[in-house]
Design a protein around this motif. Structure first.
Motif, PDB file in Angstrom:
ATOM      1  N   PHE A   8      -7.660  -0.957   1.514  1.00  0.00           N
ATOM      2  CA  PHE A   8      -6.682  -1.614   0.636  1.00  0.00           C
ATOM      3  C   PHE A   8      -6.666  -3.119   0.880  1.00  0.00           C
ATOM      4  O   PHE A   8      -6.661  -3.917  -0.064  1.00  0.00           O
ATOM      5  N   HIS A  44      -7.864   3.773   5.354  1.00  0.00           N
ATOM      6  CA  HIS A  44      -7.141   3.513   4.111  1.00  0.00           C
ATOM      7  C   HIS A  44      -6.590   2.087   4.109  1.00  0.00           C
ATOM      8  O   HIS A  44      -6.649   1.381   3.092  1.00  0.00           O
ATOM      9  N   THR A  45      -6.071   1.651   5.257  1.00  0.00           N
ATOM     10  CA  THR A  45      -5.508   0.304   5.364  1.00  0.00           C
ATOM     11  C   THR A  45      -6.586  -0.758   5.194  1.00  0.00           C
ATOM     12  O   THR A  45      -6.411  -1.729   4.439  1.00  0.00           O
ATOM     13  N   SER A  98       0.829  -1.207   0.000  1.00  0.00           N
ATOM     14  CA  SER A  98       0.000   0.000   0.000  1.00  0.00           C
ATOM     15  C   SER A  98       0.860   1.252   0.000  1.00  0.00           C
ATOM     16  O   SER A  98       0.610   2.202  -0.750  1.00  0.00           O
ATOM     17  N   LEU A 102       1.459   5.623   5.082  1.00  0.00           N
ATOM     18  CA  LEU A 102       0.258   5.216   4.358  1.00  0.00           C
ATOM     19  C   LEU A 102      -0.621   6.427   4.074  1.00  0.00           C
ATOM     20  O   LEU A 102      -0.607   7.416   4.817  1.00  0.00           O
ATOM     21  N   THR A 152       2.455   1.812  -3.295  1.00  0.00           N
ATOM     22  CA  THR A 152       1.444   2.303  -4.232  1.00  0.00           C
ATOM     23  C   THR A 152       1.145   3.782  -3.988  1.00  0.00           C
ATOM     24  O   THR A 152       0.993   4.566  -4.932  1.00  0.00           O
ATOM     25  N   ASP A 153       1.080   4.163  -2.709  1.00  0.00           N
ATOM     26  CA  ASP A 153       0.748   5.553  -2.350  1.00  0.00           C
ATOM     27  C   ASP A 153       1.892   6.524  -2.657  1.00  0.00           C
ATOM     28  O   ASP A 153       1.669   7.616  -3.188  1.00  0.00           O
TER      29      ASP A 153
END
Length: 415
Positions: A141, A137-138, A73, A124, A76-77
């Motif tokens: 994802f 967000h976690t 994640s 994150l 990706t972020d």
């Protein structure tokens, strides 16, 4: 036709159930309440088929198995360059909760140890995100990786937060060294919430298969992570996923993996499968006793060691021609576990009355030991169902194809 894969997993499950060594993770009060007898195994292919046995719907908290997914994640972020500036990729040879930092940079040595995972959690979502934003967000994802909505276990979160003194100390030290600027207590609370996300063993297998499929979800078809991100995560799992036992694990098992103190183990074999095992009793290194045994057996029996793996994405089925009285399946390449599983699945999906089934192995280079067993079992079941089974095998890549009881498929000359 029942898949031999499921039959094999049942046998493996039954052979392993008797193992009752190890202890629960009693340093976290809620985890100490776990039922020590719960046991489950799941395997998901990159083609989107899941096989599971045992308590496969029993949820447990993901714990440190969250680390590779949080790393994916963050990559990706923020991108590899930004993440690499804060966290390295070198194995430590030390326990997961040591403050293992690089000299000169103060970077945690990798994202699989707690110091690295806490730093990753601080990165994150967007910069300056709140604790709630990062937690949401976690979960979002991880839910995309699992293909279903996941939730956090509030009781485990509270229990683990009350015993997180060492993680608080690590976070304060990291903040003092300038590794991150966020409030240390908020970052640790977010990290603990990340570890308290609930999954079952089927979720782990699907999440692993998404990484095995280079970031493409095997069921939804969504690209959850880029190919480069999936490759980076798997590379770090190889070198540091099992902490100070990573070298021995890769030598013996050869499957990129990550364990968690709730008793789960995730395994990912690129281009083939994701594997999840859950059993709460842990060995002295904090790994599931039954889980380690399962992975050792899978590696040996199915030839799943990474260094035995074939070319990513090779298709073992060239074509299938169905006529009124005869079906011809043409195979190719090196056939390993995942290829044999695909062949058996295709066999089972053919809806035809008993007739002639022809298997053309002219372009097959090799069948490994497990693929041979699976393929012969498929032919045996077709014969038992009344089919006439014929084999085109000019190079005898399948020598002595004994189906049991002195029964053999009929040899057909190359057309």
């Amino acid at each position: 036709m029942e898949s031999p894969v499921r039959k094999y997993l049942h046998q493996l499950f039954n052979d392993t159930t008797a193992m009752d060594g190890g202890d629960l993770a009693d340093y976290i009060p809620e985890l100490a309440k776990a039922d020590p007898e719960v046991f489950s195994i799941a395997l998901t292919t990159i083609d989107g088929r899941t096989y599971s046995v045992g308590d496969d719907e029993r949820e447990f908290t993901i714990q440190s198995i969250s680390k590779p997914f949080a790393y994916a994640s963050a990559l990706t972020d923020r991108g590899l360059e930004a993440i690499s500036a804060k966290v390295g990729v070198e194995p430590t040879g030390e326990a997961f909760n040591e403050l293992s930092l690089e000299k000169g940079t103060n970077r945690p040595k990798n994202p699989m140890i707690n110091a690295g995972a806490i730093t990753i959690h601080s990165m994150l979502a967007e910069p300056d995100s709140s604790l709630e934003d990062r937690a949401n967000h976690t979960v979002e994802f991880f839910s995309r990786l699992a293909g279903r909505k996941l939730e956090m276990d509030e009781s485990v979160f509270r229990s683990e937060l009350e015993t997180a003194d060492r993680n608080f100390a690590l976070a304060h030290m990291l903040r003092n060294l300038g590794v991150f600027e966020e409030h240390a207590h908020q970052v640790v609370a977010g990290y603990v919430a990340q570890c308290a996300i609930k999954v079952n063993v089927r979720d782990l297998a699907v999440m692993g298969a998404t990484l095995a499929n280079r970031g493409m979800h095997p069921f939804t078809g969504e690209r959850v992570a880029s190919r480069d991100v999936a490759r980076q995560v798997l590379a770090v799992m190889v070198s540091a996923g099992m902490y100070d036992a990573s070298g021995t694990w890769f030598s013996d098992v050869g499957i990129p993996a990550k364990s968690g103190v709730s008793g789960g183990i995730l395994g990912v074999l690129p281009g083939q499968v994701g594997i999840g095992v859950f059993s709460p009793r842990l060995d002295p290194k904090g790994n599931s006793v039954r889980g380690v045994n399962v992975f050792n057996k899978l590696s040996q029996d199915m030839g799943l060691h990474l260094l035995n793996a074939g070319i990513f994405g090779s298709n073992t089925i060239r074509s299938v021609s169905e006529g009124d009285d005869e079906t011809v399946m043409r195979l190719q390449g090196v056939i390993q576990f995942s290829g044999a599983e695909a062949i058996l699945h295709r066999m089972a999906s053919l809806e035809c009355d008993p007739g002639t089934m022809v298997f053309d192995l002219t372009k097959v280079t090799r069948l490994d030991a497990m693929a041979r067993r699976m393929f012969l079992e498929g032919l045996r079941r077709l014969t038992a169902d009344g089919h006439r089974v014929e084999l085109i095998d000019p190079d005898e890549v399948l020598p002595d194809p004994d189906l049991g009881g002195s029964t053999y498929p009929i040899r057909r000359e190359t057309p």
